[in-house]
Every structure is written in C-alpha cells, then in structure tokens.
Design a protein around this motif. Structure first.
Motif, short mmCIF file in Angstrom:
data_model
loop_
_atom_site.label_atom_id
_atom_site.label_comp_id
_atom_site.label_asym_id
_atom_site.label_seq_id
_atom_site.Cartn_x
_atom_site.Cartn_y
_atom_site.Cartn_z
N PHE A 67 43.22 1.65 9.55
CA PHE A 67 42.19 0.93 10.50
C PHE A 67 42.36 -0.57 10.28
CE2 PHE A 67 40.50 5.15 8.08
CZ PHE A 67 40.28 5.60 9.20
N GLU A 68 43.18 -1.14 9.88
CA GLU A 68 43.57 -2.90 9.72
C GLU A 68 43.33 -3.31 11.09
OE1 GLU A 68 43.23 -5.10 6.88
OE2 GLU A 68 42.21 -3.18 6.36
N LYS A 69 42.92 -4.62 11.21
CA LYS A 69 42.82 -5.39 12.35
C LYS A 69 43.23 -6.85 11.95
CE LYS A 69 40.67 -2.14 14.96
NZ LYS A 69 41.40 -1.75 16.29
N ALA A 70 43.95 -7.52 13.21
CA ALA A 70 44.30 -8.82 13.13
C ALA A 70 43.80 -9.42 14.44
CB ALA A 70 45.75 -9.27 12.75
N TYR A 71 43.39 -10.79 14.30
CA TYR A 71 43.43 -11.61 15.46
C TYR A 71 44.48 -11.64 16.47
CZ TYR A 71 38.43 -12.69 14.18
OH TYR A 71 37.25 -12.54 13.73
N LYS A 72 44.53 -11.63 17.70
CA LYS A 72 45.72 -11.69 18.38
C LYS A 72 46.36 -13.13 18.35
CE LYS A 72 44.86 -7.86 21.99
NZ LYS A 72 44.46 -7.88 23.17
N ASP A 73 45.14 -14.03 18.40
CA ASP A 73 45.69 -15.30 18.14
C ASP A 73 44.49 -15.78 17.07
OD1 ASP A 73 46.06 -18.21 18.08
OD2 ASP A 73 46.42 -18.34 20.18
N PRO A 74 44.68 -16.12 15.85
CA PRO A 74 43.79 -16.65 14.93
C PRO A 74 43.44 -18.01 15.00
CG PRO A 74 45.87 -16.40 13.75
CD PRO A 74 46.15 -15.75 15.04
N TYR A 75 44.05 -18.80 15.72
CA TYR A 75 43.93 -20.40 15.84
C TYR A 75 43.06 -20.62 17.18
CZ TYR A 75 47.47 -20.56 12.32
OH TYR A 75 48.20 -20.33 11.05
N LEU A 76 42.50 -19.85 17.81
CA LEU A 76 41.80 -19.85 19.08
C LEU A 76 40.54 -20.33 18.68
CD1 LEU A 76 42.20 -16.99 21.65
CD2 LEU A 76 43.02 -19.45 21.72
N VAL A 77 39.97 -21.51 19.49
CA VAL A 77 38.47 -22.23 19.11
C VAL A 77 37.85 -22.10 20.39
CG1 VAL A 77 39.49 -23.25 16.93
CG2 VAL A 77 39.60 -24.58 19.29
N GLY A 78 36.48 -21.98 20.39
CA GLY A 78 35.73 -22.16 21.30
C GLY A 78 35.42 -20.95 22.43
N VAL A 79 36.43 -19.92 22.03
CA VAL A 79 36.30 -18.64 22.72
C VAL A 79 36.21 -17.58 21.84
CG1 VAL A 79 37.54 -19.45 24.83
CG2 VAL A 79 38.84 -18.42 22.96
N ALA A 80 35.80 -16.29 22.23
CA ALA A 80 35.83 -15.46 21.26
C ALA A 80 37.34 -14.89 21.10
CB ALA A 80 35.20 -14.10 22.01
N ARG A 81 37.57 -14.55 19.87
CA ARG A 81 39.04 -13.91 19.54
C ARG A 81 38.85 -12.30 19.78
NH1 ARG A 81 39.14 -16.97 13.78
NH2 ARG A 81 39.08 -19.19 14.51
N GLU A 82 40.06 -12.02 20.21
CA GLU A 82 40.33 -10.72 20.44
C GLU A 82 41.10 -10.19 19.09
OE1 GLU A 82 41.97 -9.34 24.22
OE2 GLU A 82 41.15 -11.21 25.14
N GLU A 83 40.82 -8.95 18.83
CA GLU A 83 41.46 -8.28 17.85
C GLU A 83 42.71 -7.39 18.28
OE1 GLU A 83 38.38 -6.36 15.68
OE2 GLU A 83 38.27 -7.98 14.37
N SER A 84 43.64 -7.15 17.43
CA SER A 84 44.78 -6.03 17.57
C SER A 84 45.03 -5.06 16.53
CB SER A 84 46.26 -7.20 17.96
OG SER A 84 47.27 -6.15 17.74
N ASP A 85 45.36 -3.96 16.65
CA ASP A 85 45.77 -3.09 15.36
C ASP A 85 46.82 -3.68 14.64
OD1 ASP A 85 43.81 -1.39 15.95
OD2 ASP A 85 45.23 -0.27 17.65
N THR A 86 46.98 -3.60 13.48
CA THR A 86 47.98 -3.99 12.73
C THR A 86 48.20 -2.77 11.53
OG1 THR A 86 48.95 -5.59 11.05
CG2 THR A 86 46.66 -5.35 11.01
N THR A 87 49.55 -2.60 11.50
CA THR A 87 49.92 -1.54 10.76
C THR A 87 50.69 -1.98 9.46
OG1 THR A 87 50.37 0.00 12.64
CG2 THR A 87 51.01 0.80 10.48
#
Length: 195
Positions: free
Chosen positions: A44-64
């Motif tokens: 069930f782990e998640k990671a941000y697709k781009d953890p360095y984005l600022v000023g916009v909502a970050r999208e998550e991605s699955d990470t295994t």
C-alpha cells in the motif's frame, strides 16, 4: 532471558514504510547460533510523482518495496547478533526521475548491522547497535551511505517491558542534488519509548 521474552534480534527496516507483510522462519544451527530469514513487501505504499512541486497539488504514485532479511542470533553462544537486508524500491510513475535523471528513485538499499546485549541485572538488558546502509539508486543524487548508532534498553517491570531507544545517524549522498545545487548531508536523531 529478557531478549528471548521480549523478541528476537532482527532490527526493523525503517525504509520499508508504515505497513509491510513479513513472512519468515528461524532455524537453530547449534553452536553457530539461530538463523532467521524473512521476505517482506509493502502493498500500500505511495510516493509523490514529483516531490519537489510547489504551488500545485502533488499527485501520488504506487511504489512497490520488497526485500529479504537475514540474521544470525546468539552467534557462537554469545549475545552477539548480525543482521543484513536488501530492499528493492520501484516507483511506478517517477515524474521527477523522468525529467531529471539524477533524481530517479528506482533502486535498492543494502543494510548491515551488529548488536550485542549486556545484562546488568535480571530485569535489564542494554543493547547497543551499529549499522551501515548503502542506497544504490538509478539517480546518483538519491544514492547514499548512512551510518547509524542505536542504544536500546529493555527493562522488565512485572509482566511489562519498558523499551526506550535513542538513535543517531548521518547520511552522505553521492552527488549534487540539482534542485538544491548542493550535495545533501542529513543528520538524524530519534528517541522512542515503547511499553
């Protein structure tokens, strides 16, 4: 012994995340000690697709994350334990890694630690632990070497155990992080208390 009543000597793998399945076994080898082996994975782990984005909502991605852990406890009949593990991490949609290759987050971590139990009394165990972890990622800016020292005590009070632990760590990354334009160095300090 306190260590046997309070659990084995395998150190948790911090980088796995918050929830992992662990399937393992233990085998008594006689004088060499007890061999423990386990496989683990995180569904069930998640990671941000781009953890360095600022000023916009970050999208998550699955990470295994999955791996193997091996330990030898009670080495040659002593209170020495040695542990090793390998963790593989795969981020499904690594947008930052696609845009900046030195920040790719697919890769693995190799870890090794040793610890030894001292028993000042029948109800107190003190366990220092030294460890090293090597992060070998596709992005060299995320690859690292981490050194960690833990000092843990297990104090039995009736049917209860009080387990304080302090941890000190330092991490050195391999290359300059292009976002910060410098090589990251992290120091970590932790205090945990369990009953």
């Amino acid at each position: 012994h306190i260590a046997q009543e309070a659990g084995g000597g395998v150190q948790p793998v911090d980088e796995v995340g918050g929830f992992a399945f662990n399937l393992g076994m233990a085998y008594q080898l006689g004088d060499p000690g007890t061999l423990e082996a386990s496989l683990f994975f995180t569904p069930f782990e998640k990671a941000y697709k781009d953890p360095y984005l600022v000023g916009v909502a970050r999208e998550e991605s699955d990470t295994t994350k999955y791996g193997l852990r091996l330990a030898l406890n009670r080495v040659m009949g002593t209170n020495l334990r040695v542990n090793g593990f390998y963790l593989r991490d795969d981020v499904d949609d690594d947008d930052i890694g696609a845009r900046i290759p030195s920040l790719r987050r697919d890769g693995g971590i190799y870890g090794f630690n040793v610890n030894y139990s001292f028993y000042p009394s029948e109800t107190l165990e003190i366990r220092p632990r030294l460890g090293i972890r090597i992060g070998d990622y596709d992005g060299e800016s995320n690859s690292f070497t981490r050194y960690k020292f833990d000092l843990e005590a297990r104090w039995r009070v009736g049917r209860w155990f009080v387990v304080p632990r302090i941890s000190l760590g330092t991490t050195e990354y391999d290359e300059i992080n292009p976002i910060f334009n410098q090589t990251r160095d992290d120091d970590s300090y932790q205090f945990n208390l369990m009953t």
